[in-house]
Motif scaffolding. Structure first.
Motif, short mmCIF file in Angstrom:
data_model
loop_
_atom_site.label_atom_id
_atom_site.label_comp_id
_atom_site.label_asym_id
_atom_site.label_seq_id
_atom_site.Cartn_x
_atom_site.Cartn_y
_atom_site.Cartn_z
N ARG A 213 0.63 -1.14 -0.12
CA ARG A 213 -0.13 -0.02 -0.15
C ARG A 213 0.88 1.26 0.01
N LEU A 214 2.17 1.06 0.74
CA LEU A 214 2.85 2.40 0.88
C LEU A 214 3.52 2.56 -0.45
N GLN A 215 3.77 1.57 -1.00
CA GLN A 215 4.43 1.46 -2.43
C GLN A 215 3.58 2.28 -3.36
N GLU A 216 2.36 1.79 -3.34
CA GLU A 216 1.27 2.37 -4.41
C GLU A 216 0.99 3.71 -3.95
N LEU A 217 1.04 4.23 -2.90
CA LEU A 217 0.93 5.53 -2.27
C LEU A 217 1.92 6.20 -2.87
N ASN A 218 3.04 5.90 -2.94
CA ASN A 218 4.65 6.60 -3.47
C ASN A 218 4.27 7.12 -5.00
N SER A 219 3.76 5.91 -5.59
CA SER A 219 3.67 6.11 -6.97
C SER A 219 2.55 6.97 -7.43
N LEU A 220 1.38 7.16 -6.50
CA LEU A 220 0.32 8.32 -6.51
C LEU A 220 1.11 9.40 -6.39
N ILE A 221 1.57 9.58 -5.38
CA ILE A 221 2.32 11.05 -5.05
C ILE A 221 2.99 11.50 -6.09
N ASP A 222 3.92 10.53 -6.65
CA ASP A 222 4.93 10.90 -8.02
C ASP A 222 3.91 11.47 -9.27
N GLU A 223 2.74 10.89 -9.29
CA GLU A 223 1.95 11.31 -10.31
C GLU A 223 1.15 12.59 -10.08
N GLU A 224 0.74 12.75 -8.86
CA GLU A 224 0.22 13.88 -8.59
C GLU A 224 1.22 15.07 -8.67
N ILE A 225 2.38 14.89 -8.34
CA ILE A 225 3.49 15.86 -8.33
C ILE A 225 3.75 16.30 -9.70
N ALA A 226 3.78 15.14 -10.73
CA ALA A 226 3.85 15.48 -12.09
C ALA A 226 2.74 16.29 -12.83
N SER A 227 1.49 16.16 -12.32
CA SER A 227 0.53 16.67 -12.88
C SER A 227 0.43 18.22 -12.37
N LEU A 228 0.64 18.23 -10.97
CA LEU A 228 1.10 19.64 -10.44
C LEU A 228 1.99 20.39 -11.39
N ARG A 229 3.20 19.67 -11.52
CA ARG A 229 4.13 20.51 -12.35
C ARG A 229 3.77 20.86 -13.83
N GLN A 230 3.15 20.07 -14.44
CA GLN A 230 2.44 20.42 -15.47
C GLN A 230 1.53 21.65 -15.56
N LEU A 231 0.69 21.27 -14.62
CA LEU A 231 -0.38 22.69 -14.53
C LEU A 231 0.26 24.02 -14.34
N ILE A 232 1.24 23.75 -13.16
CA ILE A 232 1.94 25.11 -13.01
C ILE A 232 2.92 25.64 -14.10
N GLY A 233 3.49 24.50 -14.74
CA GLY A 233 4.33 24.90 -15.98
C GLY A 233 3.30 25.55 -17.23
N ASP A 234 2.22 25.39 -17.37
CA ASP A 234 1.44 26.08 -18.34
C ASP A 234 0.87 27.23 -17.94
N LEU A 235 1.03 27.62 -16.48
CA LEU A 235 0.89 28.76 -15.97
C LEU A 235 1.83 29.82 -15.90
N ARG A 236 2.94 29.24 -15.44
CA ARG A 236 4.25 29.96 -15.35
C ARG A 236 5.54 28.94 -15.67
N PRO A 237 6.15 29.27 -16.87
CA PRO A 237 7.31 28.18 -17.21
C PRO A 237 8.32 28.57 -16.09
#
Length: 573
Positions: free
Chosen positions: A410-434
């Motif tokens: 479960r913790l390993q799965e949680l770590n993967s989800l955290i990485d996906e959310e971080i990448a999604s947030l970075r893409q969102l922030i990158g669209d707003l401000r490079p």
């Protein structure tokens, strides 16, 4: 505040720059100067021609009168010669008046019969009247010596001039006749002078003494002024008397007896025979004033008033009344052409304003759409991901006590989800401000775009950089990056292209961005304002960004040939 109160101040300098003043300054004034110069030149030429005409006339009159006077004196000499030949050679009576001669002629001043030594033989009047005349004895002796007729001018104290004529006769005798000047027909010359001239006539002897003078015009010329006449037989000259007057003197020699007949006229009187400058200037100025009045009236009716009306209507256009410029204002054709041009400009401004309103509406709607998208993105992705992370964490806590292996999964799965959310947030922030733009610069931020375009849109981006790469001002780098970002977004959304080329060129004065794709292309509008009407909001936004920094945007395209967009941003000033 009304539109009429917003115009510039109308001072004296503005009045001087107005059309009326300029019309007078550059049209009427040069015309007046030219007319005055031509008129004065004409008056001058007229005076010169008049002077030459009078000069020729006076010279002809002097020559004609001198010839007539010479012929008359020659006739008197012939009379005296016949008388000398008729006198008896023997002893003569004491007075010639006793002789039965009818051919004495005009020698009313007397006759004298002298021998070759100048001694008086007989005389009329009596010898006592001739005995005191030493001039007659000398003249007789000279005539006897040379054997030719001799002449001498006698000016006694009574101011009655006489011409003494000595004619040699046989036996060495000499007959001397005294011919009064008044006996000559000079009165005819005086009448001719009064009929043709406004001057005076002089007859001078060989030494310059005045023999005869006639001055009907009252010139009061001193005969001493005429003492410097040249020795030519006939001619004209200009002299100046003691009063400073310029005199036209025409002269001719009288042969015999060697006198000089001269006519004198005041040059000022000659030039006054034509129109003087004082007479010409009022007429000329009146003509210029009439021409100026007509020109100004034409300018006011055909130029000034229509321009003033056009100015008032243009002020109304500035306040949004675009229909004010549609109706003609009259005047010359150029003013109506100007009105048509202003009407076209007003129509373009109205179209541009309409396009800007649509563009602003689209921008506002786009902002709201972007906010909605961000809200959905945060709600559907980020928040749901965080909820899933929370559930996974709770499940890991429950399994931690009785099933450690399952808790680790479960913790390993949680770590993967955290990485996906971080990448999604970075893409969102990158669209707003490079984030790479601020840290690494403009070119490194562009180098991050090819993999993103490939991953998101399956679009191959070819980046080429020319010139010396330098860091730009933060706002310029952001504007340039947004222009490129919008150009690539347009290609991805509308071009149906597989490749896009991005050329970046650094020069000392400009940053040049050229994007080119192999998509379907389109037909660009003739006017920038039509970009909004055709729905090209992205291109309109790019143009506004370029214009904001004083640059220039060029769109080149045709159906099936792709689109080339060139943005040029100044780096200096």
């Amino acid at each position: 505040m009304t539109p009429e109160s917003t115009g510039p101040p109308r001072g004296r300098h503005r009045l001087l720059r107005g059309l009326r003043a300029q019309l007078l300054l550059w049209t009427i004034l040069p015309l007046a100067v030219v007319l005055i110069v031509l008129s004065l030149a004409g008056v001058t030429r007229h005076r010169q021609a008049m002077t030459r005409l009078v000069e020729d006339r006076d010279r002809g009159v002097a020559a004609a009168e001198a010839n007539r006077l010479g012929r008359e004196i020659a006739q008197q000499v012939a009379v005296l010669a016949r008388l000398a030949a008729a006198l008896p050679a023997a002893e003569l009576p004491a007075t010639l008046s006793d002789q039965p001669f009818d051919a004495i002629g005009s020698f009313t001043g007397g006759l004298a019969w002298l021998d070759d030594q100048g001694a008086l033989v007989a005389a009329s009047p009596p010898a006592t009247a001739w005995a005191a005349s030493n001039t007659a004895r000398l003249l007789a002796a000279r005539a006897a010596a040379v054997g030719q007729t001799q002449y001498e001018t006698d000016l006694p104290g009574d101011d009655t001039a006489r011409l003494l004529i000595a004619v040699p006769a046989s036996g060495g005798k000499v007959l001397v006749g005294a011919l009064p000047v008044e006996a000559l027909s000079l009165a005819e010359s005086n009448l001719l002078l009064e009929g043709q001239m406004q001057g005076a006539m002089f007859v001078l002897d060989q030494t310059g003494r005045r023999v005869h003078h006639h001055d009907p015009a009252g010139l009061a010329v001193d005969s001493a002024v005429l003492g410097s006449l040249p020795p030519a037989s006939t001619g004209s000259t200009y002299l100046r008397d003691r009063q400073g007057r310029e005199l036209l003197v025409s002269y001719a020699h009288v042969e015999p007896p060697g006198w000089t007949l001269a006519t004198v006229e005041d040059v000022h009187t000659i030039t006054a025979m034509g129109m003087s400058t004082v007479e010409v200037l009022p007429l000329l100025l009146l003509f210029v004033a009439v021409v100026a009045l007509l020109a100004v009236s034409f300018g006011v009716l055909s130029v000034v008033r229509p321009l003033q009306e056009l100015d008032r209507r243009a002020a109304r256009v500035a306040w949004g009344d675009f229909d004010a410029i549609e109706q003609p204002v009259g005047g010359v054709q150029e003013i109506d052409d100007l009105r048509i041009t202003l009407a076209q400009m007003a129509e373009r401004i109205r179209s541009y304003q309409s396009g800007m309103r649509n563009y602003l509406s689209a921008i506002t709607q786009g902002q709201e759409t972007e906010r909605t998208r961000l809200a959905h993105e945060l709600h559907d992705v980020t928040i749901q991901g965080l909820i899933a992370l929370k559930q996974r964490g709770q499940m890991a806590l429950k399994a931690l006590g009785h099933d450690p292996a399952r808790a680790g999964a479960r913790l390993q799965e949680l770590n993967s989800l955290i990485d996906e959310e971080i990448a999604s947030l970075r893409q969102l922030i990158g669209d707003l401000r490079p984030i790479y733009l601020e840290d690494l610069g403009f070119v490194p931020a562009l180098e991050m775009l090819p993999p993103q375009m490939q991953e998101r849109h399956r679009l191959c981006l070819h980046l080429t950089v020319h010139g010396e790469v330098v860091r730009l001002a933060p706002d310029v780098e952001m504007a340039a990056y947004r222009i490129v970002q919008q150009a690539l977004a347009n290609v991805a959304a509308h071009a149906q292209a597989r490749n896009v080329w991005l050329d970046v060129t650094f020069t000392p004065e400009h940053l040049i961005l050229v994007t080119r794709d192999d998509g379907r292309g389109f037909t660009p509008p003739d006017q920038p304002a039509d970009l909004v009407h055709q729905g090209h909001f992205g291109l309109m936004g790019m143009r506004e960004r370029v214009l904001l920094y004083g640059g220039q945007l060029t769109i080149t395209s045709s159906p099936g040939q792709g689109v080339t967009i060139t943005a040029q941003l100044p780096l200096l000033g």
